[in-house]
Design a protein around this motif. Structure first.
Motif, PDB file in Angstrom:
ATOM      1  N   TYR A  73      25.676  39.463  28.285  1.00 53.15           N
ATOM      2  CA  TYR A  73      26.447  40.526  27.641  1.00 53.15           C
ATOM      3  C   TYR A  73      27.536  39.977  26.726  1.00 53.15           C
ATOM      4  CZ  TYR A  73      24.457  44.352  30.370  1.00 53.15           C
ATOM      5  OH  TYR A  73      23.618  45.286  30.901  1.00 53.15           O
ATOM      6  N   LYS A  74      27.883  38.719  26.883  1.00 57.83           N
ATOM      7  CA  LYS A  74      28.969  38.125  26.108  1.00 57.83           C
ATOM      8  C   LYS A  74      28.696  38.179  24.607  1.00 57.83           C
ATOM      9  CE  LYS A  74      31.789  33.929  25.746  1.00 57.83           C
ATOM     10  NZ  LYS A  74      32.411  34.381  24.548  1.00 57.83           N
ATOM     11  N   ASN A  75      27.459  38.088  24.216  1.00 61.76           N
ATOM     12  CA  ASN A  75      27.121  38.023  22.797  1.00 61.76           C
ATOM     13  C   ASN A  75      26.788  39.376  22.178  1.00 61.76           C
ATOM     14  OD1 ASN A  75      27.478  35.219  22.731  1.00 61.76           O
ATOM     15  ND2 ASN A  75      25.473  34.948  23.663  1.00 61.76           N
ATOM     16  N   ILE A  76      26.880  40.450  22.950  1.00 62.63           N
ATOM     17  CA  ILE A  76      26.632  41.785  22.408  1.00 62.63           C
ATOM     18  C   ILE A  76      27.823  42.191  21.556  1.00 62.63           C
ATOM     19  CG2 ILE A  76      26.355  44.218  23.014  1.00 62.63           C
ATOM     20  CD1 ILE A  76      24.866  43.359  25.494  1.00 62.63           C
ATOM     21  N   ASP A  77      27.544  42.839  20.449  1.00 65.84           N
ATOM     22  CA  ASP A  77      28.618  43.274  19.558  1.00 65.84           C
ATOM     23  C   ASP A  77      28.568  44.792  19.422  1.00 65.84           C
ATOM     24  OD1 ASP A  77      30.822  42.829  17.969  1.00 65.84           O
ATOM     25  OD2 ASP A  77      29.658  42.456  16.158  1.00 65.84           O
ATOM     26  N   ASN A  78      29.643  45.362  18.889  1.00 70.90           N
ATOM     27  CA  ASN A  78      29.728  46.802  18.652  1.00 70.90           C
ATOM     28  C   ASN A  78      29.652  47.592  19.968  1.00 70.90           C
ATOM     29  OD1 ASN A  78      30.102  48.855  16.737  1.00 70.90           O
ATOM     30  ND2 ASN A  78      27.948  49.408  16.881  1.00 70.90           N
ATOM     31  N   VAL A  79      30.424  47.145  20.938  1.00 68.74           N
ATOM     32  CA  VAL A  79      30.344  47.742  22.266  1.00 68.74           C
ATOM     33  C   VAL A  79      31.720  47.803  22.920  1.00 68.74           C
ATOM     34  CG1 VAL A  79      29.880  45.551  23.461  1.00 68.74           C
ATOM     35  CG2 VAL A  79      29.012  47.679  24.428  1.00 68.74           C
ATOM     36  N   VAL A  80      31.887  48.805  23.772  1.00 68.37           N
ATOM     37  CA  VAL A  80      33.063  48.891  24.632  1.00 68.37           C
ATOM     38  C   VAL A  80      32.559  48.946  26.073  1.00 68.37           C
ATOM     39  CG1 VAL A  80      33.254  51.413  24.391  1.00 68.37           C
ATOM     40  CG2 VAL A  80      35.227  50.094  25.129  1.00 68.37           C
ATOM     41  N   PHE A  81      33.111  48.079  26.906  1.00 65.28           N
ATOM     42  CA  PHE A  81      32.710  47.972  28.305  1.00 65.28           C
ATOM     43  C   PHE A  81      33.702  48.713  29.194  1.00 65.28           C
ATOM     44  CE2 PHE A  81      30.960  44.146  26.351  1.00 65.28           C
ATOM     45  CZ  PHE A  81      29.679  44.115  26.872  1.00 65.28           C
ATOM     46  N   ASP A  82      33.195  49.586  30.032  1.00 61.26           N
ATOM     47  CA  ASP A  82      33.991  50.220  31.081  1.00 61.26           C
ATOM     48  C   ASP A  82      33.882  49.298  32.294  1.00 61.26           C
ATOM     49  OD1 ASP A  82      35.102  51.814  33.074  1.00 61.26           O
ATOM     50  OD2 ASP A  82      34.190  53.651  32.312  1.00 61.26           O
ATOM     51  N   ARG A  83      34.817  48.392  32.400  1.00 62.94           N
ATOM     52  CA  ARG A  83      34.875  47.315  33.382  1.00 62.94           C
ATOM     53  C   ARG A  83      33.944  46.176  33.001  1.00 62.94           C
ATOM     54  NH1 ARG A  83      36.515  48.993  39.383  1.00 62.94           N
ATOM     55  NH2 ARG A  83      37.979  50.588  38.782  1.00 62.94           N
ATOM     56  N   CYS A  84      34.185  45.052  33.659  1.00 61.07           N
ATOM     57  CA  CYS A  84      33.362  43.868  33.493  1.00 61.07           C
ATOM     58  C   CYS A  84      33.504  43.027  34.752  1.00 61.07           C
ATOM     59  CB  CYS A  84      33.786  43.117  32.227  1.00 61.07           C
ATOM     60  SG  CYS A  84      32.590  41.894  31.672  1.00 61.07           S
ATOM     61  N   PHE A  85      33.388  41.728  34.637  1.00 66.44           N
ATOM     62  CA  PHE A  85      33.389  40.883  35.830  1.00 66.44           C
ATOM     63  C   PHE A  85      34.745  40.823  36.517  1.00 66.44           C
ATOM     64  CE2 PHE A  85      34.687  38.001  32.530  1.00 66.44           C
ATOM     65  CZ  PHE A  85      35.683  37.256  33.144  1.00 66.44           C
ATOM     66  N   LEU A  86      35.839  41.056  35.811  1.00 68.76           N
ATOM     67  CA  LEU A  86      37.162  40.971  36.421  1.00 68.76           C
ATOM     68  C   LEU A  86      37.296  41.953  37.575  1.00 68.76           C
ATOM     69  CD1 LEU A  86      39.860  39.535  36.249  1.00 68.76           C
ATOM     70  CD2 LEU A  86      40.603  41.257  34.604  1.00 68.76           C
ATOM     71  N   SER A  87      36.796  43.159  37.387  1.00 70.21           N
ATOM     72  CA  SER A  87      36.834  44.147  38.473  1.00 70.21           C
ATOM     73  C   SER A  87      35.977  43.701  39.646  1.00 70.21           C
ATOM     74  CB  SER A  87      36.355  45.513  37.977  1.00 70.21           C
ATOM     75  OG  SER A  87      37.337  46.090  37.149  1.00 70.21           O
ATOM     76  N   GLU A  88      34.840  43.106  39.332  1.00 70.86           N
ATOM     77  CA  GLU A  88      33.981  42.625  40.415  1.00 70.86           C
ATOM     78  C   GLU A  88      34.688  41.557  41.243  1.00 70.86           C
ATOM     79  OE1 GLU A  88      29.792  40.379  40.640  1.00 70.86           O
ATOM     80  OE2 GLU A  88      29.787  42.345  39.683  1.00 70.86           O
ATOM     81  N   VAL A  89      35.364  40.638  40.572  1.00 70.55           N
ATOM     82  CA  VAL A  89      36.096  39.583  41.262  1.00 70.55           C
ATOM     83  C   VAL A  89      37.193  40.189  42.138  1.00 70.55           C
ATOM     84  CG1 VAL A  89      37.689  37.642  40.916  1.00 70.55           C
ATOM     85  CG2 VAL A  89      35.602  37.807  39.544  1.00 70.55           C
ATOM     86  N   ILE A  90      37.951  41.115  41.599  1.00 67.69           N
ATOM     87  CA  ILE A  90      39.058  41.715  42.356  1.00 67.69           C
ATOM     88  C   ILE A  90      38.542  42.506  43.544  1.00 67.69           C
ATOM     89  CG2 ILE A  90      40.838  43.521  42.221  1.00 67.69           C
ATOM     90  CD1 ILE A  90      41.480  42.405  39.391  1.00 67.69           C
ATOM     91  N   TYR A  91      37.586  43.379  43.329  1.00 66.03           N
ATOM     92  CA  TYR A  91      37.112  44.234  44.411  1.00 66.03           C
ATOM     93  C   TYR A  91      36.349  43.460  45.478  1.00 66.03           C
ATOM     94  CZ  TYR A  91      38.851  48.483  42.274  1.00 66.03           C
ATOM     95  OH  TYR A  91      39.675  49.468  41.778  1.00 66.03           O
ATOM     96  N   GLN A  92      35.615  42.424  45.088  1.00 61.76           N
ATOM     97  CA  GLN A  92      34.911  41.655  46.112  1.00 61.76           C
ATOM     98  C   GLN A  92      35.903  40.892  46.985  1.00 61.76           C
ATOM     99  OE1 GLN A  92      32.137  39.032  44.152  1.00 61.76           O
ATOM    100  NE2 GLN A  92      33.615  37.404  43.895  1.00 61.76           N
ATOM    101  N   ASN A  93      37.024  40.463  46.401  1.00 55.56           N
ATOM    102  CA  ASN A  93      38.027  39.761  47.193  1.00 55.56           C
ATOM    103  C   ASN A  93      38.785  40.713  48.113  1.00 55.56           C
ATOM    104  OD1 ASN A  93      37.494  37.164  46.254  1.00 55.56           O
ATOM    105  ND2 ASN A  93      38.790  37.445  44.474  1.00 55.56           N
ATOM    106  N   VAL A  94      39.142  41.885  47.625  1.00 51.04           N
ATOM    107  CA  VAL A  94      39.900  42.842  48.434  1.00 51.04           C
ATOM    108  C   VAL A  94      39.045  43.357  49.604  1.00 51.04           C
ATOM    109  CG1 VAL A  94      40.964  45.145  48.438  1.00 51.04           C
ATOM    110  CG2 VAL A  94      41.447  43.551  46.573  1.00 51.04           C
ATOM    111  N   PHE A  95      37.787  43.643  49.337  1.00 47.80           N
ATOM    112  CA  PHE A  95      36.934  44.249  50.359  1.00 47.80           C
ATOM    113  C   PHE A  95      36.007  43.251  51.038  1.00 47.80           C
ATOM    114  CE2 PHE A  95      38.181  47.778  47.617  1.00 47.80           C
ATOM    115  CZ  PHE A  95      38.772  48.577  48.580  1.00 47.80           C
ATOM    116  N   LYS A  96      36.223  41.971  50.803  1.00 50.19           N
ATOM    117  CA  LYS A  96      35.464  40.898  51.458  1.00 50.19           C
ATOM    118  C   LYS A  96      33.958  41.093  51.290  1.00 50.19           C
ATOM    119  CE  LYS A  96      39.404  39.425  53.108  1.00 50.19           C
ATOM    120  NZ  LYS A  96      40.339  39.242  52.047  1.00 50.19           N
ATOM    121  N   ARG A  97      33.556  41.517  50.100  1.00 48.95           N
ATOM    122  CA  ARG A  97      32.137  41.697  49.787  1.00 48.95           C
ATOM    123  C   ARG A  97      31.492  40.334  49.581  1.00 48.95           C
ATOM    124  NH1 ARG A  97      33.263  46.207  45.163  1.00 48.95           N
ATOM    125  NH2 ARG A  97      33.822  47.913  46.550  1.00 48.95           N
ATOM    126  N   ASP A  98      30.186  40.313  49.711  1.00 51.10           N
ATOM    127  CA  ASP A  98      29.461  39.088  49.398  1.00 51.10           C
ATOM    128  C   ASP A  98      29.766  38.691  47.962  1.00 51.10           C
ATOM    129  OD1 ASP A  98      28.303  39.012  51.903  1.00 51.10           O
ATOM    130  OD2 ASP A  98      26.461  40.016  51.251  1.00 51.10           O
TER     131      ASP A  98
END
Length: 145
Positions: free
Chosen positions: A45-70
């Motif tokens: 997804y890094k090379n896609i252009d003309n796009v707006v992302f509603d969240r990305c990997f940062l949310s995954e990192v935060i939520y997996q750490n808070v909720f002890k997800r795999d």
């Protein structure tokens, strides 16, 4: 142009993303609806252009750490993404005070109680990442959409 909008639940990410899509010619990608990604899929997804992302990997990192997800991303992959992903991207981190976030989630009425219980930790982690990445946080109420 590529824009990533991050922040805790209730910060106004989807509101801002929808306004950006409506007022521009950007496509929308919602990562949370597509399930968790691995390192290679985020990089694709890094090379896609003309796009707006509603969240990305940062949310995954935060939520997996808070909720002890795999862990979907190992620590080396997290750092690689943090150090390189935003080079050609506008990163917007939305946040608000804890009472405002809780109020918004109560009005929305679709959030898990566990998220509301951990909201202060989640909010603080976004604040910490914004400092680490040297990106200011914004409150959606202060943005004219």
């Amino acid at each position: 142009m590529k824009i990533i909008v991050e922040g805790p639940d209730g910060a106004g990410k989807t509101t801002l993303v929808n306004a950006l899509v409506k007022k521009s010619n950007l496509n929308k990608v919602v990562f949370t609806k597509e399930g968790y990604k691995n390192f290679n899929s985020y990089m694709s997804y890094k090379n896609i252009d003309n796009v707006v992302f509603d969240r990305c990997f940062l949310s995954e990192v935060i939520y997996q750490n808070v909720f002890k997800r795999d862990r979907v991303l190992n620590i080396h992959e997290e750092y690689a993404l943090l150090e390189n992903y935003f080079d050609d991207t506008i990163l917007i981190i939305l946040n608000a005070d804890l009472d405002t976030l809780k109020k918004r989630l109560e009005i929305r009425g679709d959030e898990e109680e566990s998220v509301i219980d951990q909201l202060n930790i989640i909010k603080n982690l976004y604040d910490n990442y914004s400092k680490y990445l040297r990106v200011p946080t914004f409150n959606i109420e202060n943005i004219n959409a």
